[in-house]
Design an enzyme around this catalytic site. Structure first.
Site, PDB file in Angstrom:
ATOM      1  N   ARG A   1       6.682  -2.709  10.315  1.00 32.95           N
ATOM      2  CA  ARG A   1       7.212  -2.778   9.061  1.00 32.95           C
ATOM      3  C   ARG A   1       7.095  -1.581   8.272  1.00 32.95           C
ATOM      4  NH1 ARG A   1       3.910  -3.686   4.660  1.00 32.95           N
ATOM      5  NH2 ARG A   1       2.140  -5.152   5.202  1.00 32.95           N
TER       6      ARG A   1
ATOM      7  N   ASP B   1      -6.713   2.241   0.446  1.00 38.71           N
ATOM      8  CA  ASP B   1      -5.183   1.488   0.401  1.00 38.71           C
ATOM      9  C   ASP B   1      -4.339   2.932  -0.098  1.00 38.71           C
ATOM     10  OD1 ASP B   1      -2.688  -0.008   0.210  1.00 38.71           O
ATOM     11  OD2 ASP B   1      -4.047  -1.700   0.298  1.00 38.71           O
TER      12      ASP B   1
ATOM     13  N   ASN C   1       5.660   0.436   4.808  1.00 35.60           N
ATOM     14  CA  ASN C   1       4.858   0.234   4.097  1.00 35.60           C
ATOM     15  C   ASN C   1       4.729   0.938   2.805  1.00 35.60           C
ATOM     16  OD1 ASN C   1       2.303  -1.473   3.521  1.00 35.60           O
ATOM     17  ND2 ASN C   1       0.994   0.189   4.015  1.00 35.60           N
TER      18      ASN C   1
END
Length: 290
Positions: free
Chosen positions: A101, A197, A103
Site C-alpha cells: 500500500r 516514522d 504510505n
C-alpha cells in the site's frame, strides 16, 4: 524549542492517523486515517471538522495545482475531489504487488510527487520511494518493509527517507532532474527509543521525526545531531506538519492500532490529532504540478 505541551485537538481514537499537511489555500489541516479509510479536514480557526470515506486504505492526500488532491491509495495514486468525494485513478506504481500500500509523501520545489510504498503486513522488504511527475513513476530507492517520508530540505537539495523497521533515516542529494545520489545515514534510532516514522523539515533545515512506540517526536539538526525531544501522552506519533498563519503550530497524527484493551485504557488519547507550538516555523508546502 516547543513552547507548550502537545494537546489533543480532535478526539478520533483512530487506528492509524497519518499524512498531516497544511493546505494554505483553505487554511486547514488535511490528514488521513489509513486503516479506517477516511480523509479528514480540520480548520483550527473555526474548529470545523469534515471527513470523507476513501475506497481503500489511504496513506496521504496532497493538494494539486489543477485543483483537488492527489491521494495515495492501496490501489495506487488517485485524484481526490472533496466537492463530491470522488477518487479517480491516476496510476498504480506496483500493479504486481497487491499486498503493498502507499504510505507517506511530499512534493518537491518542481511540483513532483515523492511517495513511499510498503508491505501492508509490515514484514516483506517490498516498499520503495517513488517519484511521479504526472506522467512517469520512477522507483528511486532500495526496497525496505516500511518506508516513511520522504521529506525535502528547505533549499530543495536534500531528500530524507526513513526505513522504519530498520530504525534508520537516510539523506540523499536531490538533483534538479529528480535524481537521487550520495545516499548517507543521517540518523539511527535505537529500537528501545521507538521506531522512526514520518519526517518533516522546518525553516532552519532541521528534521522532525515522529516516533512510533517512542512517546514523542525528535528534532535533528541538518548534520544529524539530536537537538530536542517533545514528549506526548501517547506512544505512537506517526507524523508532524507545520501549519497556522505563521507555520508555527505543529500538528501531529497518532495511532492506536498497536494497543490492546488495557493499552487503550492507559492511552485514552491514542489515535487523536494533536498540536503544539514552536519558535522556528515550518516551510510552506508546494502543490503537485499535475
Amino acid at each position: 524549542m516547543a513552547t507548550n505541551e502537545p494537546r489533543s485537538v480532535w478526539s478520533l481514537g483512530a487506528p492509524l492517523l497519518e499524512g498531516p499537511v497544511w493546505v494554505a489555500r483553505d487554511n486547514a489541516l488535511w490528514f488521513v486515517d489509513i486503516k479506517g479509510r477516511f480523509v479528514h479536514r480540520y480548520d483550527p480557526a473555526s474548529g470545523g471538522r469534515q471527513s470523507w470515506d476513501a475506497p481503500a486504505q489511504v496513506g496521504f492526500v496532497l493538494p494539486m495545482r489543477s485543483g483537488g488532491f492527489v491521494a495515495g491509495l492501496q490501489t495506487g495514486l488517485a485524484r481526490f475531489d472533496p466537492a463530491d468525494g470522488s477518487f479517480a485513478p491516476l496510476i498504480d506504481p506496483e500493479p504486481d504487488m497487491p499486498g503493498n500500500r502507499l504510505n507517506d509523501a511530499t512534493v518537491d520545489a518542481a511540483g513532483r510527487l515523492w511517495f513511499g510504498t510498503m508491505d501492508d503486513a509490515e514484514a516483506a522488504a517490498t516498499g520503495r520511494i517513488y517519484r511521479y511527475d504526472g506522467k512517469d513513476c520512477v522507483a528511486s530507492t532500495a526496497p525496505v518493509s516500511i518506508t516513511n517520508g520522504p521529506a525535502i530540505s528547505p533549499d530543495g537539495r536534500t531528500l530524507y527517507h526513513v526505513d522504519t523497521l530498520g530504525g534508520t533515516i537516510h539523506a540523499c542529494a536531490l538533483a534538479a532532474d529528480g535524481t537521487l545520489t550520495d545516499t548517507r545515514l543521517f540518523a539511527q534510532i535505537d529500537r528501545a527509543d521507538g521506531y522512526p516514522d514520518g519526517p518533516v523539515c522546518d525553516a532552519e533545515g532541521c528534521v522532525w521525526i515522529g516516533l512510533y512506540n517512542g512517546w514523542g517526536a525528535r528534532r535533528y539538526s541538518p548534520a544529524g545531531e539530536l537537538l530536542e525531544t517533545v514528549r506526548f501522552p501517547v506512544s505512537a506519533i506517526t507524523k508532524l506538519a507545520f501549519g497556522g498563519p505563521d507555520l508555527r503550530t505543529v500538528f501531529a497524527t497518532t495511532a492506536a492500532k498497536h494497543l490492546d484493551a488495557a493499552g487503550r485504557e492507559r492511552e485514552p488519547l491514542a489515535g487523536d490529532l494533536f498540536s503544539f507550538t514552536v519558535d522556528v516555523p515550518g516551510v510552506a508546502g508546494v502543490e503537485a504540478a499535475f
